[in-house]
Write an enzyme that holds these catalytic residues in place. Sequence first.
Site, PDB file in Angstrom:
ATOM      1  N   ASP A   1       0.475  -1.108   0.139  1.00 44.24           N
ATOM      2  CA  ASP A   1      -0.286  -0.270  -0.195  1.00 44.24           C
ATOM      3  C   ASP A   1       0.605   1.458  -0.040  1.00 44.24           C
ATOM      4  O   ASP A   1       1.843   1.132   0.716  1.00 44.24           O
ATOM      5  CB  ASP A   1      -0.965   0.051   1.414  1.00 44.24           C
ATOM      6  CG  ASP A   1      -2.174   0.878   1.104  1.00 44.24           C
ATOM      7  OD1 ASP A   1      -2.135   1.259  -0.099  1.00 44.24           O
ATOM      8  OD2 ASP A   1      -2.843   0.949   1.718  1.00 44.24           O
TER       9      ASP A   1
ATOM     10  N   TRP B   1       3.429   8.240  -2.261  1.00 40.02           N
ATOM     11  CA  TRP B   1       4.573   7.938  -2.346  1.00 40.02           C
ATOM     12  C   TRP B   1       5.298   8.529  -3.490  1.00 40.02           C
ATOM     13  O   TRP B   1       5.932   9.223  -3.289  1.00 40.02           O
ATOM     14  CB  TRP B   1       4.971   6.566  -2.079  1.00 40.02           C
ATOM     15  CG  TRP B   1       6.810   6.193  -2.391  1.00 40.02           C
ATOM     16  CD1 TRP B   1       7.261   6.078  -0.774  1.00 40.02           C
ATOM     17  CD2 TRP B   1       8.092   6.129  -3.179  1.00 40.02           C
ATOM     18  NE1 TRP B   1       9.257   6.356  -1.059  1.00 40.02           N
ATOM     19  CE2 TRP B   1       9.269   6.036  -2.332  1.00 40.02           C
ATOM     20  CE3 TRP B   1       8.166   6.094  -4.563  1.00 40.02           C
ATOM     21  CZ2 TRP B   1       9.886   6.519  -3.309  1.00 40.02           C
ATOM     22  CZ3 TRP B   1       9.129   6.297  -5.199  1.00 40.02           C
ATOM     23  CH2 TRP B   1      10.084   6.420  -4.953  1.00 40.02           C
TER      24      TRP B   1
ATOM     25  N   HIS C   1       4.569   2.493  -8.420  1.00 40.76           N
ATOM     26  CA  HIS C   1       4.829   0.894  -8.209  1.00 40.76           C
ATOM     27  C   HIS C   1       5.690   0.537  -8.757  1.00 40.76           C
ATOM     28  O   HIS C   1       6.009  -0.717  -7.671  1.00 40.76           O
ATOM     29  CB  HIS C   1       3.381   1.191  -8.889  1.00 40.76           C
ATOM     30  CG  HIS C   1       1.980   1.054  -9.299  1.00 40.76           C
ATOM     31  ND1 HIS C   1       1.554   1.066  -7.627  1.00 40.76           N
ATOM     32  CD2 HIS C   1       0.621   1.938  -9.214  1.00 40.76           C
ATOM     33  CE1 HIS C   1       0.146   1.299  -7.510  1.00 40.76           C
ATOM     34  NE2 HIS C   1      -0.109   1.857  -8.374  1.00 40.76           N
TER      35      HIS C   1
ATOM     36  N   SER D   1      -5.635  -6.098  -5.508  1.00 41.62           N
ATOM     37  CA  SER D   1      -7.207  -6.731  -5.181  1.00 41.62           C
ATOM     38  C   SER D   1      -7.918  -6.913  -6.335  1.00 41.62           C
ATOM     39  O   SER D   1      -7.835  -6.264  -6.726  1.00 41.62           O
ATOM     40  CB  SER D   1      -7.361  -6.070  -3.066  1.00 41.62           C
ATOM     41  OG  SER D   1      -8.321  -4.524  -3.896  1.00 41.62           O
ATOM     42  N   THR D   2      -9.166  -7.334  -5.837  1.00 34.46           N
ATOM     43  CA  THR D   2     -10.538  -7.616  -6.609  1.00 34.46           C
ATOM     44  C   THR D   2     -10.711  -5.969  -6.924  1.00 34.46           C
ATOM     45  O   THR D   2     -11.317  -5.922  -8.449  1.00 34.46           O
ATOM     46  CB  THR D   2     -11.886  -8.412  -6.508  1.00 34.46           C
ATOM     47  OG1 THR D   2     -11.484  -7.622  -4.685  1.00 34.46           O
ATOM     48  CG2 THR D   2     -11.257 -10.233  -6.286  1.00 34.46           C
TER      49      THR D   2
ATOM     50  N   TRP E   1      -8.895  -3.706 -10.206  1.00 34.15           N
ATOM     51  CA  TRP E   1      -9.370  -3.957 -11.569  1.00 34.15           C
ATOM     52  C   TRP E   1     -10.018  -2.555 -11.886  1.00 34.15           C
ATOM     53  O   TRP E   1      -9.627  -2.401 -12.872  1.00 34.15           O
ATOM     54  CB  TRP E   1     -10.116  -4.973 -11.573  1.00 34.15           C
ATOM     55  CG  TRP E   1      -9.046  -6.149 -11.252  1.00 34.15           C
ATOM     56  CD1 TRP E   1      -9.886  -7.483 -10.447  1.00 34.15           C
ATOM     57  CD2 TRP E   1      -8.727  -6.763 -12.309  1.00 34.15           C
ATOM     58  NE1 TRP E   1      -8.755  -8.681 -10.343  1.00 34.15           N
ATOM     59  CE2 TRP E   1      -7.762  -8.345 -11.920  1.00 34.15           C
ATOM     60  CE3 TRP E   1      -7.937  -6.392 -13.271  1.00 34.15           C
ATOM     61  CZ2 TRP E   1      -7.065  -9.137 -12.228  1.00 34.15           C
ATOM     62  CZ3 TRP E   1      -6.452  -7.581 -14.088  1.00 34.15           C
ATOM     63  CH2 TRP E   1      -6.517  -8.692 -13.432  1.00 34.15           C
TER      64      TRP E   1
ATOM     65  N   ARG F   1      -9.282   0.371 -11.621  1.00 40.93           N
ATOM     66  CA  ARG F   1      -7.997   1.155 -11.774  1.00 40.93           C
ATOM     67  C   ARG F   1      -7.863   1.847 -13.494  1.00 40.93           C
ATOM     68  O   ARG F   1      -8.738   0.960 -14.022  1.00 40.93           O
ATOM     69  CB  ARG F   1      -6.579   1.144 -10.698  1.00 40.93           C
ATOM     70  CG  ARG F   1      -6.783   1.197  -9.389  1.00 40.93           C
ATOM     71  CD  ARG F   1      -5.151   0.418  -9.035  1.00 40.93           C
ATOM     72  NE  ARG F   1      -5.143   0.981  -7.272  1.00 40.93           N
ATOM     73  CZ  ARG F   1      -5.015   1.234  -7.251  1.00 40.93           C
ATOM     74  NH1 ARG F   1      -3.138   1.112  -7.381  1.00 40.93           N
ATOM     75  NH2 ARG F   1      -4.494   1.174  -5.588  1.00 40.93           N
TER      76      ARG F   1
ATOM     77  N   LEU G   1      12.491 -20.193   2.509  1.00 43.97           N
ATOM     78  CA  LEU G   1      11.060 -19.696   1.763  1.00 43.97           C
ATOM     79  C   LEU G   1       9.699 -19.723   0.553  1.00 43.97           C
ATOM     80  O   LEU G   1      10.363 -19.932   0.015  1.00 43.97           O
ATOM     81  CB  LEU G   1      12.242 -18.614   1.801  1.00 43.97           C
ATOM     82  CG  LEU G   1      10.156 -16.946   1.171  1.00 43.97           C
ATOM     83  CD1 LEU G   1       9.623 -16.596   2.914  1.00 43.97           C
ATOM     84  CD2 LEU G   1      11.459 -15.969   1.596  1.00 43.97           C
TER      85      LEU G   1
HETATM   86  C1  FPP Z   1      -1.055   0.057  -3.619  1.00 46.73           C
HETATM   87  O1  FPP Z   1      -0.388   0.766  -3.439  1.00 46.73           O
HETATM   88  C2  FPP Z   1      -0.225  -1.526  -4.157  1.00 46.73           C
HETATM   89  C3  FPP Z   1      -0.967  -1.749  -5.395  1.00 46.73           C
HETATM   90  C4  FPP Z   1      -2.308  -1.929  -5.961  1.00 46.73           C
HETATM   91  C5  FPP Z   1      -0.169  -2.444  -5.980  1.00 46.73           C
HETATM   92  C6  FPP Z   1       0.906  -3.591  -5.956  1.00 46.73           C
HETATM   93  C7  FPP Z   1       1.332  -4.363  -7.478  1.00 46.73           C
HETATM   94  C8  FPP Z   1       2.708  -4.425  -7.876  1.00 46.73           C
HETATM   95  C9  FPP Z   1       4.008  -3.305  -7.172  1.00 46.73           C
HETATM   96  C10 FPP Z   1       2.991  -5.096  -8.806  1.00 46.73           C
HETATM   97  C11 FPP Z   1       4.104  -5.678  -8.651  1.00 46.73           C
HETATM   98  C12 FPP Z   1       4.093  -7.030  -7.253  1.00 46.73           C
HETATM   99  C13 FPP Z   1       5.110  -7.640  -7.457  1.00 46.73           C
HETATM  100  C14 FPP Z   1       4.553  -8.199  -6.178  1.00 46.73           C
HETATM  101  C15 FPP Z   1       6.452  -7.815  -7.509  1.00 46.73           C
HETATM  102  P1  FPP Z   1      -1.753   1.877  -4.006  1.00 46.73           P
HETATM  103  O2  FPP Z   1      -1.824   1.972  -5.557  1.00 46.73           O
HETATM  104  O3  FPP Z   1      -3.205   2.214  -3.780  1.00 46.73           O
HETATM  105  O4  FPP Z   1      -1.234   3.432  -2.564  1.00 46.73           O
HETATM  106  P2  FPP Z   1      -1.881   4.538  -2.479  1.00 46.73           P
HETATM  107  O5  FPP Z   1      -2.716   4.043  -1.764  1.00 46.73           O
HETATM  108  O6  FPP Z   1      -1.109   5.719  -2.225  1.00 46.73           O
HETATM  109  O7  FPP Z   1      -2.989   4.531  -3.905  1.00 46.73           O
END
Ligand code: FPP
Length: 162
Positions: free
Chosen positions: A22, A27, A39, A67-68, A71, A73, A133
């Site tokens: 999250d 960030w 990301h 999460s579901t 999708w 976004r 792991l």
């Molecule tokens: C939450 O940040 C993050 C996500 C919804 C996506 C995380 C997935 C990746 C970075 C893809 C790669 C995955 C792996 C396991 C290597 P947010 O966008 O919800 O942040 P915010 O709350 O600040 O908007």
Amino acid sequence: MKTMHETCYPAPLPKHVAIIMDGNGRWAQQRHRPRLFGHKAGADSVREAVETAREIGVRHLTLYAFSTENWRRPGLEVKGLMTLLKTYLKSELDTMKKNGIRLQCFGQKERLPDDVRKMLDKVIAETEHCSKLRLNLCLSYGSRTEMIELSRRSVGNVHPVS
Ligand code: FPP
């Protein structure tokens, strides 16, 4: 042989650590950069978290990555996330095999784009023998979906009494 953690820290170590990914967007926003930049940094942190977990001797690391609800976004962000995920899996496969990291995936894998699903299946299959792991990746996960899936499975397991 003692793990690095046992040598450095006498306190007991959790066997299982779970991380909800999250804050990537916020960030990036704070740095006046696009969300995907956040990301990308999130994926880099995953690399570090996996490596550290392995080094200190955590046995299970669960990452709630997508999460579901995610999708919903914007299409470009979802596409970028899927590309990041595939790139991550592709680039980490050899390291995972070398370091004994077994990948498992939870969630609606069938909703993922074909190329991402294929890459996931490849990494899952090729790391099946790894035992240092366990990396549990939650993709297209959601409590509602999980409850529906669980009841579907339990209904499937009920056998009529003869
Ligand atoms: C939450 O940040 C993050 C996500 C919804 C996506 C995380 C997935 C990746 C970075 C893809 C790669 C995955 C792996 C396991 C290597 P947010 O966008 O919800 O942040 P915010 O709350 O600040 O908007």
